[in-house]
Design an enzyme around this catalytic site. Structure first.
Site, PDB file in Angstrom:
ATOM      1  N   ARG A   1       0.840  -1.202   0.000  1.00 37.90           N
ATOM      2  CA  ARG A   1       0.000   0.000   0.000  1.00 37.90           C
ATOM      3  C   ARG A   1       0.874   1.250   0.000  1.00 37.90           C
ATOM      4  O   ARG A   1       0.475   2.303  -0.501  1.00 37.90           O
ATOM      5  CB  ARG A   1      -0.953   0.005   1.204  1.00 37.90           C
ATOM      6  CG  ARG A   1      -1.806   1.276   1.303  1.00 37.90           C
ATOM      7  CD  ARG A   1      -3.008   1.100   2.204  1.00 37.90           C
ATOM      8  NE  ARG A   1      -2.643   0.802   3.573  1.00 37.90           N
ATOM      9  CZ  ARG A   1      -2.349   1.716   4.510  1.00 37.90           C
ATOM     10  NH1 ARG A   1      -2.376   3.005   4.204  1.00 37.90           N
ATOM     11  NH2 ARG A   1      -2.058   1.347   5.743  1.00 37.90           N
TER      12      ARG A   1
ATOM     13  N   TYR B   1     -16.564  15.011 -16.618  1.00 33.49           N
ATOM     14  CA  TYR B   1     -16.891  13.606 -16.423  1.00 33.49           C
ATOM     15  C   TYR B   1     -17.894  13.503 -15.278  1.00 33.49           C
ATOM     16  O   TYR B   1     -17.762  14.170 -14.247  1.00 33.49           O
ATOM     17  CB  TYR B   1     -15.610  12.825 -16.115  1.00 33.49           C
ATOM     18  CG  TYR B   1     -15.845  11.435 -15.587  1.00 33.49           C
ATOM     19  CD1 TYR B   1     -16.555  10.496 -16.338  1.00 33.49           C
ATOM     20  CD2 TYR B   1     -15.379  11.060 -14.335  1.00 33.49           C
ATOM     21  CE1 TYR B   1     -16.791   9.216 -15.850  1.00 33.49           C
ATOM     22  CE2 TYR B   1     -15.594   9.788 -13.835  1.00 33.49           C
ATOM     23  CZ  TYR B   1     -16.304   8.872 -14.600  1.00 33.49           C
ATOM     24  OH  TYR B   1     -16.546   7.607 -14.113  1.00 33.49           O
TER      25      TYR B   1
ATOM     26  N   ASP C   1      -7.211  17.470 -15.939  1.00 40.74           N
ATOM     27  CA  ASP C   1      -7.516  16.093 -16.322  1.00 40.74           C
ATOM     28  C   ASP C   1      -7.077  15.922 -17.770  1.00 40.74           C
ATOM     29  O   ASP C   1      -7.676  16.479 -18.689  1.00 40.74           O
ATOM     30  CB  ASP C   1      -9.020  15.836 -16.164  1.00 40.74           C
ATOM     31  CG  ASP C   1      -9.392  14.379 -16.418  1.00 40.74           C
ATOM     32  OD1 ASP C   1      -8.657  13.685 -17.160  1.00 40.74           O
ATOM     33  OD2 ASP C   1     -10.440  13.942 -15.901  1.00 40.74           O
TER      34      ASP C   1
ATOM     35  N   LYS D   1      -8.001   4.357 -19.488  1.00 38.62           N
ATOM     36  CA  LYS D   1      -8.354   4.770 -20.839  1.00 38.62           C
ATOM     37  C   LYS D   1      -7.157   4.623 -21.784  1.00 38.62           C
ATOM     38  O   LYS D   1      -6.614   3.547 -21.943  1.00 38.62           O
ATOM     39  CB  LYS D   1      -8.902   6.196 -20.804  1.00 38.62           C
ATOM     40  CG  LYS D   1      -9.970   6.433 -19.719  1.00 38.62           C
ATOM     41  CD  LYS D   1     -11.146   5.479 -19.795  1.00 38.62           C
ATOM     42  CE  LYS D   1     -12.318   5.897 -18.922  1.00 38.62           C
ATOM     43  NZ  LYS D   1     -12.063   5.885 -17.477  1.00 38.62           N
TER      44      LYS D   1
END
Length: 406
Positions: free
Chosen positions: A60, A124, A198, A223
């Site tokens: 982590r 988005y 973004d 993406k």
């Protein structure tokens, strides 16, 4: 891993910058499928936790496979940029389990109760919901303004000192509107306000927001960076390295860490980024031109068409317009459903950036969580179709669209 001056083009960096000495001369970066890491002795464990010695502790907090991907993406976002001393621009990337996780880190590490985030319409859907439905529960306000008017933005920042961050999508989802990143960064920085961009739709191959002054760059790596639809992921990149230590602490506390299997797939996808983007863009402009003249289509939102309001801006700050577009069908919702149902090759799916052409209906899918009036203000009507143009033969894509539009 360093910025290699031998790379004159991004395509070479994308393939070779991920080489590492992690494992026994392996051709590909190994998958370190381990939750934790051992210490040789107590002192080594203490030193790693205190930061006195390098080394991994727990996946982590960091994982060798993930580190390679982070450094690779940072290299691409800063490719070709140098500091005043001639050295490569140092960037820090933090890979996450999803784009939403990276977004949570971005905002929660940089704002607090009483602060305001300034953004624009046509975001988005997940970003819009996070800003306007989730963050207000913690005393954070989100505000929408026309970011195409930098002078007005400057006045707003002077009037409202609670604004601490401006968040931009450029190109925006799904209108493909673009924002003058350099102009917004200038007025923001004059008021001590940070700017995040973004860059998911553009990728570092088409656009590098750090060139224009951005403080943070964000991607859904699901993406175009992955490119094959095989793994979920997100990444946040920053240029203020001391600040990124704080951001990294937030990321670890939130727990949205990337896993090494998905990271391995991401690394492989990035290697073909330039090759894929060139074909995506070539196909997209031909598809947009076909739709622009079709009698069933009232408007095509694609920043590569001269009819798009940000055509000149896009040409100025992007290498190519990209491969995502939206278009309005004249007969509204019924026409949209009929069109989607008639598709034979193009796929019905809500993502973008995969090898295949994906088609969705934003009003009932990706942006269904928004209020109808907010969707309409963002230009998301019931007849709007969003399309991510893939790598199939462009003739086959157009033939499928043509028969579905009848």
């Amino acid at each position: 891993m360093n910025h290699h001056p031998i790379f004159s083009e991004m395509a070479s960096a994308a393939i070779h910058a991920a080489q590492s000495d992690l494992g026994q001369n392996a051709h590909l970066v190994p998958v370190y499928a381990t939750s934790t890491f051992t210490f040789d002795n107590a002192r080594q464990g203490m030193d790693r936790f205190s930061g006195a010695a390098p080394g991994y502790i727990y996946s982590r907090f960091g994982n060798p496979t993930v580190t390679v991907a982070e450094e690779l993406i940072a290299i691409l976002e800063g490719f070709g940029m140098v500091q005043d001393n001639g050295q490569p621009l140092p960037l820090k990337a933090i890979l996450h389990a999803s784009g939403q996780a990276a977004m949570a880190t971005l905002f929660l590490a940089n704002i607090a109760a009483g602060d305001t985030v300034l953004t624009h319409y046509s975001l988005y859907g997940g970003t819009h919901e996070f800003l306007f439905d989730f963050l207000p529960k913690f005393g954070v306000k989100a505000l929408i303004a026309d970011l195409h008017q930098p002078e007005s933005v400057a006045e707003l920042l002077q009037q409202d000192r609670s604004i601490k961050m401006i968040h931009i999508e450029s190109p925006a989802n799904p209108s493909m509107r673009c924002v003058d990143i350099a102009a917004i960064c200038k007025v923001a920085h004059d008021c001590g306000v940070k700017v995040s961009v973004d860059n998911t739709f553009a990728t570092p191959y088409l656009q590098q927001p750090f060139r224009y002054g951005a403080d943070f760059v964000f991607h859904s790596t699901t993406k175009f960076l992955n490119g094959h639809g095989t793994a979920i992921g997100g990444v946040l990149i920053g240029k203020d390295l001391p600040l990124m230590q704080k951001v990294n602490k937030t990321a670890k506390l939130l727990g949205g860490c990337a896993n090494p299997f998905d990271t391995f797939l991401l690394i492989q996808g990035v290697k073909t980024l330039e090759l894929r983007m060139k074909q995506h863009c070539s196909n997209a402009i031909q598809v947009a031109e076909f739709l622009h003249t079709h009698p069933a289509v009232s408007i095509v939102n694609f920043n590569g068409l001269p009819s798009h309001p940000d055509y000149e801006l896009s040409a100025r700050q992007m290498r190519h317009p990209g491969a995502v577009m939206s278009f309005e069908l004249k007969d509204g919702f019924e026409a949209a459903v009929r069109f989607i149902d008639r598709l034979q090759m193009c796929l019905r799916a809500v993502s973008v950036g995969t090898l295949d052409t994906l088609v969705s209906h934003p009003a009932s899918m990706t942006h269904s969580g928004m209020k109808k009036e907010d969707r309409e203000k963002a230009g998301i009507s019931d007849g709007l179709i969003r399309m991510s143009v893939g790598l199939e033969s462009v003739g086959d894509i157009i033939r499928d669209l043509e028969q579905a539009l009848i």
